[in-house]
Design a protein around this motif. Structure first.
Motif, PDB file in Angstrom:
ATOM      1  N   ALA A   1      55.679  10.009   9.601  1.00  0.00           N
ATOM      2  CA  ALA A   1      56.393  10.898  10.372  1.00  0.00           C
ATOM      3  C   ALA A   1      55.608  12.374  10.507  1.00  0.00           C
ATOM      4  CB  ALA A   1      58.114  11.603   9.932  1.00  0.00           C
ATOM      5  N   ARG A   2      54.527  12.459   9.525  1.00  0.00           N
ATOM      6  CA  ARG A   2      53.944  13.128  10.085  1.00  0.00           C
ATOM      7  C   ARG A   2      52.421  12.833  11.054  1.00  0.00           C
ATOM      8  NH1 ARG A   2      52.653  16.287   3.900  1.00  0.00           N
ATOM      9  NH2 ARG A   2      55.436  16.368   3.407  1.00  0.00           N
ATOM     10  N   LEU A   3      52.133  12.032  10.948  1.00  0.00           N
ATOM     11  CA  LEU A   3      51.190  11.284  12.094  1.00  0.00           C
ATOM     12  C   LEU A   3      52.022  11.486  13.041  1.00  0.00           C
ATOM     13  CD1 LEU A   3      48.015  10.938  10.856  1.00  0.00           C
ATOM     14  CD2 LEU A   3      48.959   8.354  10.981  1.00  0.00           C
ATOM     15  N   ASP A   4      52.616  11.637  12.949  1.00  0.00           N
ATOM     16  CA  ASP A   4      53.218  10.530  14.494  1.00  0.00           C
ATOM     17  C   ASP A   4      53.548  11.893  15.108  1.00  0.00           C
ATOM     18  OD1 ASP A   4      53.783   8.079  14.657  1.00  0.00           O
ATOM     19  OD2 ASP A   4      55.613   8.337  14.087  1.00  0.00           O
ATOM     20  N   THR A   5      53.160  13.147  14.573  1.00  0.00           N
ATOM     21  CA  THR A   5      53.482  14.497  15.821  1.00  0.00           C
ATOM     22  C   THR A   5      51.540  14.922  16.478  1.00  0.00           C
ATOM     23  OG1 THR A   5      52.403  15.831  13.872  1.00  0.00           O
ATOM     24  CG2 THR A   5      54.752  15.389  13.832  1.00  0.00           C
ATOM     25  N   VAL A   6      50.666  14.060  15.440  1.00  0.00           N
ATOM     26  CA  VAL A   6      49.584  14.077  16.862  1.00  0.00           C
ATOM     27  C   VAL A   6      48.969  12.628  16.450  1.00  0.00           C
ATOM     28  CG1 VAL A   6      49.462  16.299  15.832  1.00  0.00           C
ATOM     29  CG2 VAL A   6      48.688  14.206  14.659  1.00  0.00           C
ATOM     30  N   SER A   7      50.267  11.981  17.054  1.00  0.00           N
ATOM     31  CA  SER A   7      49.675   9.965  17.005  1.00  0.00           C
ATOM     32  C   SER A   7      48.540  10.030  18.981  1.00  0.00           C
ATOM     33  CB  SER A   7      51.043   9.894  17.468  1.00  0.00           C
ATOM     34  OG  SER A   7      51.599   9.533  18.736  1.00  0.00           O
ATOM     35  N   GLY A   8      48.689  11.438  19.348  1.00  0.00           N
ATOM     36  CA  GLY A   8      47.583  11.175  19.811  1.00  0.00           C
ATOM     37  C   GLY A   8      45.790  11.296  20.210  1.00  0.00           C
ATOM     38  N   SER A   9      45.893  11.781  18.854  1.00  0.00           N
ATOM     39  CA  SER A   9      45.252  11.829  18.496  1.00  0.00           C
ATOM     40  C   SER A   9      44.493  10.821  17.172  1.00  0.00           C
ATOM     41  CB  SER A   9      44.484  13.880  18.019  1.00  0.00           C
ATOM     42  OG  SER A   9      44.367  13.977  19.026  1.00  0.00           O
ATOM     43  N   ILE A  10      45.473   9.792  17.173  1.00  0.00           N
ATOM     44  CA  ILE A  10      44.416   9.043  16.115  1.00  0.00           C
ATOM     45  C   ILE A  10      44.281   7.711  16.216  1.00  0.00           C
ATOM     46  CG2 ILE A  10      45.896   7.712  13.814  1.00  0.00           C
ATOM     47  CD1 ILE A  10      45.987  10.866  14.035  1.00  0.00           C
ATOM     48  N   LEU A  11      42.993   7.411  15.909  1.00  0.00           N
ATOM     49  CA  LEU A  11      42.726   6.431  17.194  1.00  0.00           C
ATOM     50  C   LEU A  11      42.699   4.677  16.024  1.00  0.00           C
ATOM     51  CD1 LEU A  11      40.457   5.559  19.492  1.00  0.00           C
ATOM     52  CD2 LEU A  11      38.858   5.901  17.328  1.00  0.00           C
ATOM     53  N   ASN A  12      42.631   5.409  14.570  1.00  0.00           N
ATOM     54  CA  ASN A  12      43.579   3.471  14.008  1.00  0.00           C
ATOM     55  C   ASN A  12      43.805   4.069  12.650  1.00  0.00           C
ATOM     56  OD1 ASN A  12      41.485   3.146  12.989  1.00  0.00           O
ATOM     57  ND2 ASN A  12      40.650   1.604  13.581  1.00  0.00           N
ATOM     58  N   ILE A  13      44.331   2.921  11.665  1.00  0.00           N
ATOM     59  CA  ILE A  13      44.338   3.490  10.225  1.00  0.00           C
ATOM     60  C   ILE A  13      43.490   2.745   9.580  1.00  0.00           C
ATOM     61  CG2 ILE A  13      46.296   3.518   8.761  1.00  0.00           C
ATOM     62  CD1 ILE A  13      47.297   5.498  10.256  1.00  0.00           C
ATOM     63  N   ARG A  14      43.539   3.521   8.124  1.00  0.00           N
ATOM     64  CA  ARG A  14      42.329   2.009   7.789  1.00  0.00           C
ATOM     65  C   ARG A  14      43.030   2.011   6.424  1.00  0.00           C
ATOM     66  NH1 ARG A  14      38.530   1.230  11.604  1.00  0.00           N
ATOM     67  NH2 ARG A  14      37.034  -0.233   9.999  1.00  0.00           N
TER      68      ARG A  14
ATOM     69  N   PRO B   1      42.479   8.027   9.761  1.00  0.00           N
ATOM     70  CA  PRO B   1      43.441   8.237   7.963  1.00  0.00           C
ATOM     71  C   PRO B   1      42.589   6.732   7.519  1.00  0.00           C
ATOM     72  CG  PRO B   1      44.894   8.150   9.552  1.00  0.00           C
ATOM     73  CD  PRO B   1      44.012   8.776  10.277  1.00  0.00           C
ATOM     74  N   VAL B   2      42.577   7.672   6.300  1.00  0.00           N
ATOM     75  CA  VAL B   2      42.312   5.938   5.559  1.00  0.00           C
ATOM     76  C   VAL B   2      43.409   6.071   4.243  1.00  0.00           C
ATOM     77  CG1 VAL B   2      40.327   5.207   3.985  1.00  0.00           C
ATOM     78  CG2 VAL B   2      39.792   6.522   5.568  1.00  0.00           C
ATOM     79  N   PHE B   3      43.780   4.869   4.190  1.00  0.00           N
ATOM     80  CA  PHE B   3      45.149   5.442   2.606  1.00  0.00           C
ATOM     81  C   PHE B   3      44.410   4.386   1.838  1.00  0.00           C
ATOM     82  CE2 PHE B   3      47.299   5.889   6.205  1.00  0.00           C
ATOM     83  CZ  PHE B   3      48.345   6.882   6.282  1.00  0.00           C
ATOM     84  N   GLU B   4      44.267   4.878   1.052  1.00  0.00           N
ATOM     85  CA  GLU B   4      42.779   4.930  -0.659  1.00  0.00           C
ATOM     86  C   GLU B   4      43.767   5.112  -1.530  1.00  0.00           C
ATOM     87  OE1 GLU B   4      38.933   4.776   0.922  1.00  0.00           O
ATOM     88  OE2 GLU B   4      39.448   6.840   0.871  1.00  0.00           O
ATOM     89  N   SER B   5      44.436   6.140  -2.134  1.00  0.00           N
ATOM     90  CA  SER B   5      45.037   7.042  -2.424  1.00  0.00           C
ATOM     91  C   SER B   5      45.350   5.948  -3.726  1.00  0.00           C
ATOM     92  CB  SER B   5      45.734   8.560  -1.869  1.00  0.00           C
ATOM     93  OG  SER B   5      46.227   9.010  -3.275  1.00  0.00           O
ATOM     94  N   ALA B   6      45.360   6.704  -4.843  1.00  0.00           N
ATOM     95  CA  ALA B   6      45.955   5.634  -6.158  1.00  0.00           C
ATOM     96  C   ALA B   6      47.169   6.225  -5.881  1.00  0.00           C
ATOM     97  CB  ALA B   6      45.282   5.803  -7.688  1.00  0.00           C
ATOM     98  N   ALA B   7      47.932   7.628  -5.628  1.00  0.00           N
ATOM     99  CA  ALA B   7      49.497   7.869  -5.250  1.00  0.00           C
ATOM    100  C   ALA B   7      49.862   6.804  -4.890  1.00  0.00           C
ATOM    101  CB  ALA B   7      49.179   9.324  -4.944  1.00  0.00           C
ATOM    102  N   MET B   8      49.479   5.386  -3.939  1.00  0.00           N
ATOM    103  CA  MET B   8      50.625   4.965  -3.448  1.00  0.00           C
ATOM    104  C   MET B   8      51.161   3.979  -4.142  1.00  0.00           C
ATOM    105  SD  MET B   8      48.451   4.433   0.045  1.00  0.00           S
ATOM    106  CE  MET B   8      46.765   3.693  -0.489  1.00  0.00           C
ATOM    107  N   ILE B   9      50.526   3.877  -5.592  1.00  0.00           N
ATOM    108  CA  ILE B   9      50.297   2.580  -6.520  1.00  0.00           C
ATOM    109  C   ILE B   9      51.645   2.709  -7.097  1.00  0.00           C
ATOM    110  CG2 ILE B   9      50.006   1.831  -8.693  1.00  0.00           C
ATOM    111  CD1 ILE B   9      47.074   2.542  -8.417  1.00  0.00           C
TER     112      ILE B   9
END
Length: 303
Positions: A159-172, A137-145
């Motif tokens: 918390a939501r991402l942790d439910t599929v943590s084994g499939s998450i290679l890295n955070i961008r 997943p890429v964190f780049e949304s203007a909603a984070m401002i």
């Protein structure tokens, strides 16, 4: 059987438009790019809306040729990923490109945040019933401002991402998108950390995710001209100091610089693996030592 990937293996992630010229296959097979690197075929920002269908078709042909060459060839085959535009496209392409799963390691999920993470996570679970892919997943949304809601929202997404943590290679992270939102752009002699409104968001991201996930640093826009290499080195020094590992790259010139910066110093390696001459306590330094050792295993130790 495919080798197991970790977030540390992504390293320099080279972006390429999904509708790039067919010569990309020859460049991979003939090893024209410095190694190691990872490769991202982009169907999002680099492709016009009216060209997406053609880009998907061209990418299928590209993957087919790479997979065919890999069967009988002996060359460095980078981990390959596809940057999609939406959860719906992800679901469709995960099935359509399944014949190439021997080389396609996963998908990149742009502008990942509260507004779309539910749909993306549902797609990941659905795909996981038949195919084994990794996701970034890429964190780049203007909603984070907005600062008053950012940290709470990042905590919820975590918390939501942790439910599929084994499939998450890295955070961008998307440094350019966030900079654009503020109308800012760093010159070659400044780093992303000098753009304080953007830097504050990046630090909040690594704070939210860095304890469990590898978080990769933002793209460096320069790859030629005076000072570009020094600028990239300077920014990567700060990336590593702040907990980011790896870098999105936009030109092969950047790959060897990123790889060199990912190597660990002899002093740091000594501290991580033996008595290096400074205070080392297991309870306070073991996690940092593990990160150093994992980098050293993949990128080496500087003399």
């Amino acid at each position: 059987m495919r080798s197991k990937l970790t977030g540390y293996d992504v390293g320099a992630l080279l972006y390429c438009p999904a509708n790039a010229h067919a010569s990309i296959v020859g460049a991979i097979v003939k090893q024209r790019f410095p190694t190691p690197y990872s490769l991202a075929f982009c169907l999002e920002d680099t492709v016009r809306e009216d060209a997406v269908a053609d880009a998907e078709r061209m990418l299928r042909g590209t993957l087919e040729r790479i997979a065919s060459a890999a069967e009988g060839g002996s060359f460095f085959l980078p981990p390959i990923f596809v940057r999609v535009r939406s959860p719906e496209q992800l679901l469709r392409l995960a099935e359509e490109y399944a014949p190439f799963s021997s080389i396609l390691r996963g998908f990149i999920l742009p502008k990942f945040f509260l507004e779309n993470c539910g749909a993306y996570l549902a797609a990941i679970r659905s795909i996981g019933r038949t195919e084994e892919y990794f996701y970034m997943p890429v964190f780049e949304s203007a909603a984070m401002i907005p600062p008053q809601t950012r940290r709470e929202a990042l905590t919820e997404v975590r918390a939501r991402l942790d439910t599929v943590s084994g499939s998450i290679l890295n955070i961008r992270v998307g440094g350019n998108d966030l900079s654009h939102a503020f109308g800012l752009r760093r010159p070659v002699d400044r780093t992303i950390y000098d753009l304080r409104p953007v830097a504050d968001i990046l630090i909040d991201i690594v704070t939210a995710f860095g304890t469990q996930y590898v978080v990769s640093g933002p793209v460096w826009e320069y790859y030629s001209g005076e000072g570009w290499e020094e600028g990239l080195r300077r920014e990567m020094e700060l990336d590593l100091l702040n907990g980011f590992i790896g870098k999105t790259v936009i030109h092969p010139n950047q790959i060897p610089v990123v790889n060199e910066m990912l190597r660990v110093s002899q002093q740091d390696y000594a501290d991580a693996s033996e008595d290096g001459g400074r205070m080392n306590e297991y309870n306070t330094h073991s996690r940092g030592a593990r990160r150093i050792v994992l980098r050293a295993e993949r990128y080496g130790v500087r003399p």
